[in-house]
Motif scaffolding. Sequence first.
Motif, PDB file in Angstrom:
ATOM      1  N   TYR A  46       0.819  -1.216   0.000  1.00  6.78           N
ATOM      2  CA  TYR A  46       0.000   0.000   0.000  1.00  6.78           C
ATOM      3  C   TYR A  46       0.852   1.264   0.000  1.00  6.78           C
ATOM      4  N   THR A  47       1.920   1.301   0.756  1.00  8.91           N
ATOM      5  CA  THR A  47       2.786   2.477   0.795  1.00  8.91           C
ATOM      6  C   THR A  47       3.366   2.750  -0.582  1.00  8.91           C
ATOM      7  N   HIS A  49       2.037   2.208  -3.321  1.00 12.92           N
ATOM      8  CA  HIS A  49       0.979   2.725  -4.179  1.00 12.92           C
ATOM      9  C   HIS A  49       0.349   4.002  -3.626  1.00 12.92           C
ATOM     10  N   GLY A  50       0.964   4.564  -2.588  1.00 13.54           N
ATOM     11  CA  GLY A  50       0.567   5.876  -2.086  1.00 13.54           C
ATOM     12  C   GLY A  50      -0.723   5.924  -1.311  1.00 13.54           C
ATOM     13  N   CYS A  51      -1.051   4.851  -0.610  1.00 15.01           N
ATOM     14  CA  CYS A  51      -2.283   4.898   0.176  1.00 15.01           C
ATOM     15  C   CYS A  51      -2.168   4.013   1.417  1.00 15.01           C
ATOM     16  N   ASP A  52      -3.170   4.101   2.275  1.00 12.68           N
ATOM     17  CA  ASP A  52      -3.209   3.313   3.498  1.00 12.68           C
ATOM     18  C   ASP A  52      -3.830   1.953   3.206  1.00 12.68           C
ATOM     19  N   PHE A  63      -7.584  -4.676  -3.935  1.00 12.35           N
ATOM     20  CA  PHE A  63      -6.624  -3.632  -4.297  1.00 12.35           C
ATOM     21  C   PHE A  63      -5.410  -4.251  -4.988  1.00 12.35           C
ATOM     22  N   LYS A  67      -4.084  -3.725  -9.109  1.00  6.01           N
ATOM     23  CA  LYS A  67      -2.739  -3.303  -9.519  1.00  6.01           C
ATOM     24  C   LYS A  67      -2.079  -4.374 -10.398  1.00  6.01           C
TER      25      LYS A  67
END
Length: 161
Positions: A46-47, A49-52, A63, A67
């Motif tokens: 997640y990090t 990909h810029g999210c929580d 998710f 991707k």
Amino acid sequence: MQVSSFPWLADSQSKQIILGSMPGVESLRQQQYYAHPRNQFWRIFYTLHGCDPGLSYKERTDFLLSKQTALWDVVSHCERAGSLDSDIENPVMNDFERLLTEFPNIRTFFFNGGKAFELFTRYVAPNLTINDHTYHKLPSSSPAYTLSFENKLKLWGIIIL
């Protein structure tokens, strides 16, 4: 104790796959990939990909698939007491010919740790009839692998499509 891995998590859009060796005790108990709260897999993914991280396991796996990333383990079943890769005995590999036939877009393999890479390159890769793939060994997301989160994150950065 005899332990078995989970079915693959993949769909027709998957272009890359992240492979572990065999789920740990907590993951097997919860029947979820990377369920141990100290395993950094979901946090890393997640990090990058810029999210929580999503709140539910379903959100996380959805998710991941969004991707174009599949998830599985190299080992189908083995004997192992506990969660350590070093304790894996009598491993039987998963059917990668079947995976690659069903999901022909998967071309890049990322290995979550050295044991997954070692088992794959020793027992699976020499027998594959479909060989046009790229392999990348990544540091394990396991809490047993003591590299800092920041360093793991840098090295895992190559998974971004």
